[in-house]
Design a protein around this motif. Structure first.
Motif, mmCIF file in Angstrom:
data_model
loop_
_atom_site.group_PDB
_atom_site.id
_atom_site.type_symbol
_atom_site.label_atom_id
_atom_site.label_comp_id
_atom_site.label_asym_id
_atom_site.label_seq_id
_atom_site.Cartn_x
_atom_site.Cartn_y
_atom_site.Cartn_z
ATOM 1 N N TYR A 119 1.775 -1.261 -10.883
ATOM 2 C CA TYR A 119 1.421 0.116 -10.525
ATOM 3 C C TYR A 119 2.508 1.113 -10.933
ATOM 4 C CZ TYR A 119 -2.763 -1.176 -7.931
ATOM 5 O OH TYR A 119 -4.019 -1.610 -7.592
ATOM 6 N N LEU A 163 1.800 4.077 -3.134
ATOM 7 C CA LEU A 163 1.463 5.484 -2.934
ATOM 8 C C LEU A 163 2.710 6.377 -2.945
ATOM 9 C CD1 LEU A 163 -1.335 5.386 -0.204
ATOM 10 C CD2 LEU A 163 -1.587 5.605 -2.670
ATOM 11 N N VAL A 182 -5.506 1.587 -5.397
ATOM 12 C CA VAL A 182 -4.711 1.003 -4.314
ATOM 13 C C VAL A 182 -5.478 1.040 -2.995
ATOM 14 C CG1 VAL A 182 -2.544 1.155 -3.043
ATOM 15 C CG2 VAL A 182 -2.602 1.716 -5.462
ATOM 16 N N ILE A 183 -6.143 2.156 -2.733
ATOM 17 C CA ILE A 183 -6.903 2.295 -1.485
ATOM 18 C C ILE A 183 -8.057 1.298 -1.441
ATOM 19 C CG2 ILE A 183 -8.396 3.864 -0.180
ATOM 20 C CD1 ILE A 183 -6.632 6.167 -1.225
ATOM 21 N N TYR A 190 0.826 -1.206 0.000
ATOM 22 C CA TYR A 190 0.000 0.000 0.000
ATOM 23 C C TYR A 190 0.866 1.265 0.000
ATOM 24 C CZ TYR A 190 -3.352 3.449 1.823
ATOM 25 O OH TYR A 190 -4.124 4.566 2.016
ATOM 26 N N PHE A 191 1.793 1.334 0.937
ATOM 27 C CA PHE A 191 2.630 2.534 1.033
ATOM 28 C C PHE A 191 3.655 2.600 -0.099
ATOM 29 C CE2 PHE A 191 1.220 2.385 5.530
ATOM 30 C CZ PHE A 191 0.718 3.669 5.607
ATOM 31 N N ASN A 199 4.125 7.647 -6.815
ATOM 32 C CA ASN A 199 4.120 9.105 -6.931
ATOM 33 C C ASN A 199 5.516 9.636 -7.261
ATOM 34 O OD1 ASN A 199 2.560 11.777 -6.228
ATOM 35 N ND2 ASN A 199 4.498 11.903 -5.125
ATOM 36 N N ASN A 215 -0.327 14.870 -8.817
ATOM 37 C CA ASN A 215 -1.316 14.278 -7.911
ATOM 38 C C ASN A 215 -2.678 14.125 -8.566
ATOM 39 O OD1 ASN A 215 0.487 14.027 -5.766
ATOM 40 N ND2 ASN A 215 0.079 16.093 -5.019
ATOM 41 N N ASN A 267 -4.165 5.919 -7.271
ATOM 42 C CA ASN A 267 -4.147 5.867 -5.807
ATOM 43 C C ASN A 267 -5.463 5.341 -5.264
ATOM 44 O OD1 ASN A 267 -1.563 6.920 -5.802
ATOM 45 N ND2 ASN A 267 -2.222 9.023 -5.456
#
Length: 420
Positions: free
Chosen positions: A298, A199, A326-327, A195-196, A203, A316, A323
């Protein structure tokens, strides 16, 4: 291939030495040090609290509760010093206000003989003392009730003793309860890592490309290296950066945990509690496999989307949908930890953008057929290949697009530019 290596090394070195990476890594390592030493930190606060015992003035009409209450409190290593006084309630409150006592406990009985108590102190932030006093008085009440009923301590202990209740399975391939708990812990950790990683490092990939576009460096790179080399050079470079950071974190956690295990007398460190038994090597292998495949999927998408923007401020906005994917995958996986056999979890484990988390969840928690695992991995690999092929074409045209970004329109414009 030579250009690929140059782009990879350039991306890795620049990001590795950047202030943002160094600061974030230092903060993360400090957080992991605190986390792995949490038990010793709590123990330090407890020792500090024990060094300052609270003196409590007992105010009661009779003297029948002092002895049993003090006996109960002595079990907590003198952290509460109960003092019998002849003061009335008002005098006890004045003594607490003047600092003569740390607190006051006013105890009496109602018409039915039940214990009533009020605790007074100059601050209610310290909850240990009133909770222990309440528990001690509750125990006294239960003891008095059992004596009135003629029940002995042995009979009462037998009544409150827990029943023997065990869980087992009739399947030879199903995981045991300890294996499930261990697998659940490993799955839980990996879900957060994926997850992290997506993200943060997704990014970072998009920002890296947008930065080069804004400085017009990209126009030079396009003429000297193929789009595939550029895109995957950045993806692999940032991936190595992520592995560097995770390697440092893992090293700090291992060393801190081993140091804690040496200092603890017979205690277990955090890693020992997590990996208390032999870890199945296949589970570790699947964890690495799904992490790499999830990152590639990803990261390729992030590089493709990043090529469409020419300003860092737009990054962003353009990777927002990624994102969100992913969430959504993360929350589905959190739900699946408690219901891994549900139809919804089974179906979503074959969706490529969800399968790195959810199929690994099923592999860790269940014994699934081999064909399901192979199908999920095959769909993931096919999706990465398809996305890389399309993404390379979009990347080739997208890096030459400048101006305001408009997502879907820019994808079409980028593809048209590759045909020119």
């Amino acid at each position: 291939m030579r250009n690929f290596g140059i782009i990879l090394a350039h991306t890795y070195k620049n990001r590795l030495m950047s202030k943002a990476f160094l600061i974030s890594t230092a903060i993360t390592l400090a957080f992991m040090l605190v986390l792995t030493n949490m038990d010793r930190i709590f123990m330090m606060f407890e020792e500090d609290a024990e060094s300052r015992a609270v003196e409590v003035a007992l105010v009661e009409e009779g003297s029948e509760l002092y002895e049993p209450l003090n006996e109960q409190l002595m079990q907590h290593e003198d952290r509460i010093q109960l003092t019998r006084t002849s003061l009335n309630e008002e005098e006890a409150l004045e003594a607490v206000s003047s600092g003569e006592f740390g607190a006051a406990l006013v105890v009496n009985r109602d018409s039915a003989g039940d214990i009533q108590a009020t605790y007074y102190s100059d601050s209610l932030t310290q909850q240990f003392t009133p909770i222990q006093l309440q528990n001690a008085l509750q125990h006294i009440k239960e003891t008095e009730a059992t004596q009135e009923l003629g029940l002995s301590g042995e009979v009462l202990a037998d009544i409150y003793s827990p029943i023997t209740f065990e869980t087992s399975t009739v399947s030879d391939t199903a995981r045991t309860e300890s294996e499930l708990n261990q697998a659940r812990s490993i799955v839980y950790v990996l879900l957060f890592v994926i997850y992290f990683s997506v993200l943060i490092f997704g990014n970072m990939i998009a920002t890296e490309i947008a930065t080069e576009k804004s400085s017009r460096v990209m126009e030079i790179l396009v003429s000297s290296a193929s789009p595939v080399a550029q895109m995957f050079g950045k993806i692999v470079g940032i991936g190595l950066l992520a592995l560097t950071q995770y390697g440092l974190i893992f090293l700090v956690v291992i060393l801190s945990s081993l140091a804690g295990a040496e200092q603890a007398e017979g205690g277990l460190s955090m890693l020992q509690a997590l990996f208390s038994e032999d870890i199945p090597l296949d589970l570790i292998g699947f964890a690495v496999l799904f992490f790499v495949l999830g990152y590639l999927l990803y990261a390729t998408l992030a590089a493709t989307l990043g090529s469409l923007v020419s300003r860092i401020e737009d990054v962003n906005q353009v990777i927002g949908p990624m994102n969100l994917l992913v969430i959504v995958a993360f929350f589905i996986a959190m739900f699946g930890l408690n219901a891994p056999e549900s139809s919804f979890i089974t179906i979503t484990s074959f969706i490529p953008f969800f399968s790195p988390m959810i199929m690994f969840l099923r592999v860790g928690m269940l014994s699934i057929p081999l064909w399901e695992l192979l199908l999920s991995i095959g769909l993931l690999l096919a999706s990465i290949g398809l996305l890389a092929t399309i993404g390379a074409r979009i990347f080739k045209g997208g890096v030459l697009l400048y101006g305001k970004s408009s997502a879907l329109k820019d994808i079409g414009r980028a593809l048209r530019m590759t045909r020119k």
